[in-house]
Design an enzyme around this catalytic site. Structure first.
Site, PDB file in Angstrom:
ATOM      1  N   CYS A 129       0.803  -1.236   0.000  1.00 44.27           N
ATOM      2  CA  CYS A 129       0.000   0.000   0.000  1.00 44.27           C
ATOM      3  C   CYS A 129       0.834   1.283   0.000  1.00 44.27           C
ATOM      4  O   CYS A 129       0.514   2.236  -0.702  1.00 44.27           O
ATOM      5  CB  CYS A 129      -0.948  -0.009   1.188  1.00 44.27           C
ATOM      6  N   HIS A 242      -3.508   6.176   4.266  1.00 43.78           N
ATOM      7  CA  HIS A 242      -2.086   6.336   4.579  1.00 43.78           C
ATOM      8  C   HIS A 242      -1.632   7.709   4.065  1.00 43.78           C
ATOM      9  O   HIS A 242      -2.054   8.157   2.986  1.00 43.78           O
ATOM     10  CB  HIS A 242      -1.244   5.288   3.854  1.00 43.78           C
TER      11      HIS A 242
END
Ligand code: A2P
Length: 336
Positions: A129, A242
């Site tokens: 990710c 994130h």
């Protein structure tokens, strides 16, 4: 034409989002096989208004599956992905088990889609990710200005650790607000109201594996082993999204205006860069539940003549995992 699609890890944080995105994007699903552990076998899940029963992966026969999306952890991928591939499926694997193998392409749909065509083992790997969200931003800059070095600090949400990571943040938060004792389980120390500079295991060089993924995967995806990457990966008490504080050094100087213009035209990227309160992306205000990679705080480095600073935010479960996996499935389905 419609495809027999399997989702392995269909009950997990990423698996559930894979299902939502397959439906949202109207992926040509013919037959759908949903797989998880025997704990979940027999449960029913809705897909496009129809009920689908979860099956036990251990006893499932993959014959006939054409596209398999795996997100049930590295061990499961190692054992079952080759079996699905041998049965004729193209496996799109979200784990780190095959990412660094030379005969397994590592694909970000907007950056290196052509790599998905060459898959001798029938396996395509989905990047980690934190690398994923950086690539649509760095690729166009690298192409025109040449990136020599990347310094990156990540601020990674707990959903990256799966359903149990989100449960732990929620539970600890409630317990601490109720003046109760907490007991860390999923994370090594308290995550609520805290930061943890440790994701995945420690390696011999003092970096964590999560940090080294940024080094290895950036080079593989951009196809340039000369790029230097210096990462620090931090878990933060955020549920979804994130964030990354990024500093790059380029061969040719790129100004903040040039970067803004280049990134405004980059596929999958959205520039949110106004120099006022709230004029920048955050996980909660922009990224969570959406598809783009957001970039803001674009400014020239005052300590280096060819340095540039960026703040990059994305939904780690969507672009960082499930969305890219489905985008890669679309490449496969369209003959790529
Ligand atoms: P299950 O719900 O049956 O445990 P997350 O990343 O959110 O923790 O999700 C992990 C996913 O991987 C879940 O769908 C989980 O299914 C699945 N999984 C975990 N262990 C196994 C296993 N041994 N066999 C098949 N699926 C598994």
């Amino acid at each position: 034409r419609r495809f027999h699609v399997a989702v392995v890890g269909a009950t997990g944080a990423v698996g559930q989002t894979m299902l939502a995105i397959l439906a949202e994007r109207d992926f040509p699903v013919g037959k759908l096989s949903l797989l998880a552990s025997e704990r979940s076998a027999g449960q029913q899940v809705e897909f496009n208004g129809e009920k689908v029963t979860i099956q036990d992966l251990a006893t499932f026969d993959p014959a006939g599956v054409e596209i398999a999306l795996f997100s049930a952890g590295g061990g499961i991928s190692k054992e079952y992905a080759p079996k699905f591939a041998a049965a004729g499926a193209v496996v799109i694997d979200n784990s780190s088990s095959f990412r660094y193998d030379d005969d397994v392409p590592l694909v970000v749909s907007e950056v290196n889609p052509e790599a998905a065509k060459n898959r001798p083992r029938g396996i395509i790997a989905n990047p980690n990710c934190s690398t994923m969200q950086l690539m649509p931003v760095l690729a166009p800059i690298h192409r025109e200005y040449g990136i020599e070095r990347v310094n990156v600090a990540t601020y990674q949400s707990v959903s990256g650790a799966g359903q149990s990571g989100m449960e732990e943040l929620g539970k600890q938060t409630a317990q601490l607000l109720g003046f109760q004792e907490i007991e860390p389980k999923k994370f090594p120390v308290q995550i609520a109201f805290n930061l943890i500079p440790h994701i995945d295991e420690f390696l011999d060089n003092g970096f964590t594996k999560e940090e080294m993924k940024l080094v290895w995967e950036t080079r593989k995806i951009l196809g340039d082993d000369s790029i230097q990457v210096n990462p620090t990966a931090v878990r933060v008490p955020v549920f979804y999204g994130h964030s990354e504080a990024v500093n790059i050094e380029t061969k040719k100087k790129i100004s903040a205006d040039q970067a803004r213009e280049l990134l405004a035209a980059a596929p999958g990227v959205k520039v949110v860069d106004e120099r006022r309160a709230g004029g920048y992306p955050t996980p909660v205000t922009h990224a969570s539940g959406t598809d783009p990679v957001y970039v803001g705080r674009i400014r020239e480095d005052i300590s280096h003549p060819r340095g540039l600073n960026l703040w990059v935010v994305a939904d780690n479960i969507r672009k960082g995992a499930a969305l890219n996996a489905v985008q890669v499935a679309e490449l496969v389905a369209s003959g790529g």
